[in-house]
Design a protein around this motif. Structure first.
Motif, PDB file in Angstrom:
ATOM      1  N   LYS A  52       0.860  -1.175   0.000  1.00  0.00           N
ATOM      2  CA  LYS A  52       0.000   0.000   0.000  1.00  0.00           C
ATOM      3  C   LYS A  52       0.896   1.225   0.000  1.00  0.00           C
ATOM      4  O   LYS A  52       1.923   1.266   0.660  1.00  0.00           O
ATOM      5  N   ALA A  98      -3.851  -6.033  -8.699  1.00  0.00           N
ATOM      6  CA  ALA A  98      -4.820  -5.073  -8.165  1.00  0.00           C
ATOM      7  C   ALA A  98      -4.104  -3.871  -7.556  1.00  0.00           C
ATOM      8  O   ALA A  98      -4.531  -2.716  -7.736  1.00  0.00           O
ATOM      9  N   ARG A  99      -3.015  -4.136  -6.853  1.00  0.00           N
ATOM     10  CA  ARG A  99      -2.238  -3.032  -6.271  1.00  0.00           C
ATOM     11  C   ARG A  99      -1.673  -2.123  -7.354  1.00  0.00           C
ATOM     12  O   ARG A  99      -1.737  -0.894  -7.259  1.00  0.00           O
ATOM     13  N   VAL A 140      -4.390   0.054  -8.904  1.00  0.00           N
ATOM     14  CA  VAL A 140      -4.738   1.177  -8.033  1.00  0.00           C
ATOM     15  C   VAL A 140      -3.697   2.286  -8.159  1.00  0.00           C
ATOM     16  O   VAL A 140      -4.030   3.474  -8.255  1.00  0.00           O
ATOM     17  N   GLN A 141      -2.417   1.905  -8.174  1.00  0.00           N
ATOM     18  CA  GLN A 141      -1.354   2.900  -8.315  1.00  0.00           C
ATOM     19  C   GLN A 141      -1.431   3.622  -9.657  1.00  0.00           C
ATOM     20  O   GLN A 141      -1.011   4.777  -9.766  1.00  0.00           O
ATOM     21  N   GLY A 153      -4.173   4.471 -11.047  1.00  0.00           N
ATOM     22  CA  GLY A 153      -5.398   5.252 -11.070  1.00  0.00           C
ATOM     23  C   GLY A 153      -6.548   4.567 -11.768  1.00  0.00           C
ATOM     24  O   GLY A 153      -7.450   5.229 -12.297  1.00  0.00           O
ATOM     25  N   PRO A 205      -9.821   2.172 -11.511  1.00  0.00           N
ATOM     26  CA  PRO A 205     -10.760   1.671 -10.502  1.00  0.00           C
ATOM     27  C   PRO A 205     -11.200   0.229 -10.732  1.00  0.00           C
ATOM     28  O   PRO A 205     -11.940  -0.321  -9.931  1.00  0.00           O
ATOM     29  N   THR A 256     -10.454  -3.886 -11.311  1.00  0.00           N
ATOM     30  CA  THR A 256      -9.509  -5.001 -11.199  1.00  0.00           C
ATOM     31  C   THR A 256      -9.825  -6.014 -12.300  1.00  0.00           C
ATOM     32  O   THR A 256     -10.881  -5.957 -12.924  1.00  0.00           O
ATOM     33  N   HIS A 299      -1.226  -6.280 -15.237  1.00  0.00           N
ATOM     34  CA  HIS A 299      -1.256  -4.812 -15.127  1.00  0.00           C
ATOM     35  C   HIS A 299      -1.486  -4.185 -16.502  1.00  0.00           C
ATOM     36  O   HIS A 299      -2.313  -3.275 -16.658  1.00  0.00           O
TER      37      HIS A 299
END
Length: 375
Positions: free
Chosen positions: A6, A254-255, A258-259, A261, A263, A265, A310
């Motif tokens: 995180k 998923a991480r 999120v990084q 931007g 929304p 997954t 990703h």
């Protein structure tokens, strides 16, 4: 491979978000928690945590709310910690993408609270980039002096009693590798340019070296027998369990999304396609009909699978603002599998005909029907 990262920076607070904070920043709260609970426990000289607490940090501890950060056997992690506690250098070897670098980072953060004293092996690396260099303006004006000396990671690690990480050591020239011999044996670095007490640097308690080498590059600059004797070797294997690899790719991708931007997954069916394809193409066993596939020369590691996941999410969201699909996966997987080897291109096409075509499910059908997107 880490299963949780995180961001510790906040864009809302006006600070830039770090792309990849080191383990000691990423897991600062967990390290502080373990250190507080670890007070009074026996630990090797110079260590921040006991071996038990270091093991909990890396492999997780459900009772303390600490999730596992890597998929690895307990016995292997314990052997690594014992090696470092005895003062022996630790060599991590394995296929590319098996999280050797991340494991060395976690070990360093657990042992000394810092993982940033890192040497990146390569053909151009020199001894002064490992040991020390000079501020040439001060050197010309004052001559050799402690003030003019510029410490490199090995010097800093010995001086502060910290772990030094040597990534891809077998990519460094032999003469550069062998400059570690004195530091690993006698725990001393000679600085012949300086006189008196400054001419010898003695390592403080806690200093050690963790090196990594992937099995595809070990023959580039094979380590000398003398240097090998000063390391204990541990092999880091690919993840054997499908469910464990699936969960890891899901969490790590998923991480990253999120990084970035995003929304969305990746849907579970797309992740299943990805992980199954990678396992089949790296020869992890026959996971479906059609017989076992030939192994590819390309690196089909879990880390590469995370990168593809990703890319699928980025492609789907930024181009069309939707979640990833099997068609996106075909587009993105080609760049990983098909590099400069024509045989790999043929094997990938054969995979779709021999494997994907025979599997059941709407996602496999869509995956197979998108094979025309392959280069």
């Amino acid at each position: 491979m880490a299963t949780s990262r995180k961001s510790t920076s906040s864009a809302a607070a006006g600070q830039p978000v770090l792309q990849r904070p080191p383990a000691e920043i990423q897991y600062a709260a967990q390290l502080a928690q373990l250190q507080a609970l670890d007070a009074g426990q026996p630990r090797p000289p110079g260590w921040r945590l006991s071996l038990k607490a270091a093991r909990s940090f890396i492999l997780g501890d459900a009772a303390l709310g600490i999730a596992p950060k890597i998929v690895a056997p307990v016995a292997g992690i314990e052997r690594m910690l014992v090696t470092l506690a005895t003062g022996r250098g630790l060599m991590l070897v394995g296929e590319p993408g098996t999280a050797k670098s991340m494991l060395s980072e976690l070990l360093a953060a657990a042992v000394c609270g810092s993982s940033t004293l890192t040497i990146q092996g390569g053909a151009s690396i020199t001894e002064d980039q490992i040991k020390y260099g000079w501020n040439y303006a001060l050197l010309i004006n004052e001559g050799p002096s402690p003030r003019a000396l510029v410490p490199a990671p090995l010097y800093q690690g010995m001086q502060a009693g910290q772990i030094v990480r040597f990534e891809e050591i077998t990519r460094a020239p032999l003469e550069v590798q062998d400059c570690l011999l004195g530091m690993l044996s006698d725990r001393v670095m000679a600085v012949p340019e300086l006189a008196g007490e400054h001419g010898m640097l003695y390592a403080r308690e806690g200093f050690n070296i963790i090196a990594t080498a992937n099995t595809r590059d070990r023959g580039v600059n094979e380590m000398s027998a003398a240097l090998k004797r000063r390391f204990d070797f541990e092999t880091v294997f690919p993840i054997l369990n499908f469910d464990s690899e699936m969960a890891l790719v899901q969490e790590a991708s998923a991480r990253l999304l999120v990084q970035s931007g995003i929304p969305q997954t990746l849907p579970a069916p797309v992740l299943e396609l990805l992980v199954t394809t990678f396992r089949d193409l790296r020869g992890a066993g026959d996971s479906g009909s059609g017989g076992a596939m030939d192994k590819l020369s390309a690196v089909m590691s879990t880390a590469e699978a995370v990168n593809v996941a990703h890319a699928v999410g980025v492609r789907a969201w930024f181009l069309e603002q939707r979640e990833g699909s099997p068609q996106d996966l075909v587009d993105c997987i080609a760049g990983t599998v098909v590099k400069d080897n024509a045989d790999d291109r043929a094997k990938l096409r054969r995979y779709f005909e021999q494997k994907a075509a025979k599997r059941q499910g709407a996602h496999w059908k869509a995956y197979y029907e998108a094979r025309h997107r392959l280069p």
